[in-house]
Scaffold this active site. Structure first.
Site, mmCIF file in Angstrom:
data_model
loop_
_atom_site.group_PDB
_atom_site.id
_atom_site.type_symbol
_atom_site.label_atom_id
_atom_site.label_comp_id
_atom_site.label_asym_id
_atom_site.label_seq_id
_atom_site.Cartn_x
_atom_site.Cartn_y
_atom_site.Cartn_z
ATOM 1 C CD GLN A 81 -3.383 -5.029 6.694
ATOM 2 O OE1 GLN A 81 -3.545 -3.942 5.828
ATOM 3 N NE2 GLN A 81 -3.410 -5.261 6.072
ATOM 4 C CE LYS A 108 -3.927 -2.426 2.350
ATOM 5 N NZ LYS A 108 -5.447 -2.016 3.719
ATOM 6 C CG ASP A 154 -9.183 -0.181 5.213
ATOM 7 O OD1 ASP A 154 -9.066 -0.667 3.438
ATOM 8 O OD2 ASP A 154 -8.234 -0.681 6.466
HETATM 9 N N1 GUN Z 1 -6.860 -7.269 6.101
HETATM 10 C C1 GUN Z 1 -7.061 -7.687 4.568
HETATM 11 N N2 GUN Z 1 -7.679 -6.644 4.154
HETATM 12 C C2 GUN Z 1 -7.735 -5.802 4.656
HETATM 13 C C3 GUN Z 1 -8.126 -4.625 4.296
HETATM 14 O O1 GUN Z 1 -8.461 -4.012 3.088
HETATM 15 N N3 GUN Z 1 -7.444 -3.399 5.056
HETATM 16 C C4 GUN Z 1 -7.199 -3.644 6.460
HETATM 17 N N4 GUN Z 1 -6.893 -2.548 7.073
HETATM 18 N N5 GUN Z 1 -6.825 -4.688 6.761
HETATM 19 C C5 GUN Z 1 -7.229 -6.290 5.889
#
Ligand code: GUN
Length: 293
Positions: free
Chosen positions: A96, A52, A119
């Site tokens: 995350q 990311k 998100d």
């Molecule tokens: N863990 C797995 N996918 C995601 C996501 O899209 N965002 C976040 N914050 N954690 C994740």
């Protein structure tokens, strides 16, 4: 059969975002700024977050990575979230998931200001999505909607079957495709572990979305000839011939399904490629204050 090329779409969208950032900078503005909070040392989470941050750099965004050890206290993590909520230099941020066992994920998600929740996990954004109001969409459903749009795949009046009811993929997907919008206006069935005669449902689907989390679960005899097949699966299966001892495979048995499908997303190189791009699109919206004004 047309293979939906997630990698190419992701590159195209990144180029579009980059061009917008250049315009923002040219007119004296600041680049959108994403912050990511990573707790502990889960290897998969580290890879995702690194990806990311790297993607932010590719499109010219600012990014901040906040790393904390696995034994951080709930109050300290909530303090970090509160600081990011109030920081005018940060447009959007993510925490995350999954978090270590002792932490309360729900409380952390609720602590995030919905205006910065890129998100799209906060119930305010989920509720706004369900009502068709401006919101941040969760990354995977957002990415799939972009794929359908950019491949001009009609959805109005189509039979859609979504297999899987998670709150970040299956459920939002079913809401988005049944909404009065384009893509949308579909007749949606949502199937799950308690569905009886799953194959009878999947065989009716003009568009089949597989988000089950089981490797190669959807076989050719479960798919209608000519169907559009969207594979959200990302399963690690052991493979002694692979470099790191495993390979990634989807929820769809590609070998038996692809010859029947009109369109299909590969794994890897399909839906997964679109998720990071969706986060970038949400961060761009946050930077432009497009959702909440
Ligand atoms: N863990 C797995 N996918 C995601 C996501 O899209 N965002 C976040 N914050 N954690 C994740």
């Amino acid at each position: 059969m047309t293979l939906i090329d997630g990698k190419k779409l992701a590159q195209d969208i990144k180029a579009e975002i980059r061009a917008e950032v250049d315009q923002i900078l040219a007119s004296g503005g600041r680049a959108p700024h994403l912050a990511a909070v990573l707790v502990g040392d889960d290897p998969a989470s580290q890879v995702y977050v690194r990806n990311k941050v790297k993607s932010c750099h590719e499109v010219g965004f600012l990014s901040t990575l906040i790393q904390r050890p696995a034994d951080i206290a709930q109050a300290e993590l909530e303090g970090i979230v509160a600081g990011l909520n109030q920081n005018p230099e940060v447009d959007g941020f993510i925490v995350q998931l999954p978090l270590p066992q002792h932490l309360n994920e729900e409380a952390i998600t609720l602590a995030i200001d919905p205006r910065k929740d890129v998100d799209g996990f906060h119930p305010v954004n989920f509720g706004r999505m369900a009502q068709g109001l401006p919101c941040y969409l969760p990354a995977t459903p957002f990415g799939i909607m972009e794929m359908l749009k950019r491949y001009n795949i009609p959805t109005a009046g189509k039979e859609v079957v979504v297999v899987g009811r998670s709150s970040i993929v299956g459920t939002p997907m079913s809401i988005l495709l049944s909404r009065k919008a384009q893509p949308g206006d579909a007749t949606v069935t949502i199937c799950h572990s308690r569905t009886q005669d799953l194959a009878a449902h999947t065989r009716r689907a003009d568009i089949l979305v597989a988000a089950i989390g089981r490797a190669d679960f959807i076989k050719g005899d479960m798919v209608k000839p000519g169907a559009v097949v969207i594979d959200v699966g990302m399963n690690r299966v052991e493979d002694p011939r692979a470099k790191n001892g495993y390979r990634l495979t989807g929820d769809v048995d590609f070998a038996s399904v692809a010859p029947l499908a009109s369109y299909i997303t590969p794994v890897p190189g399909g839906v997964g490629q679109m998720t990071v791009v969706s986060l970038l699109l949400n961060t761009l919206k946050a930077g432009k204050q497009e959702v909440y004004g």
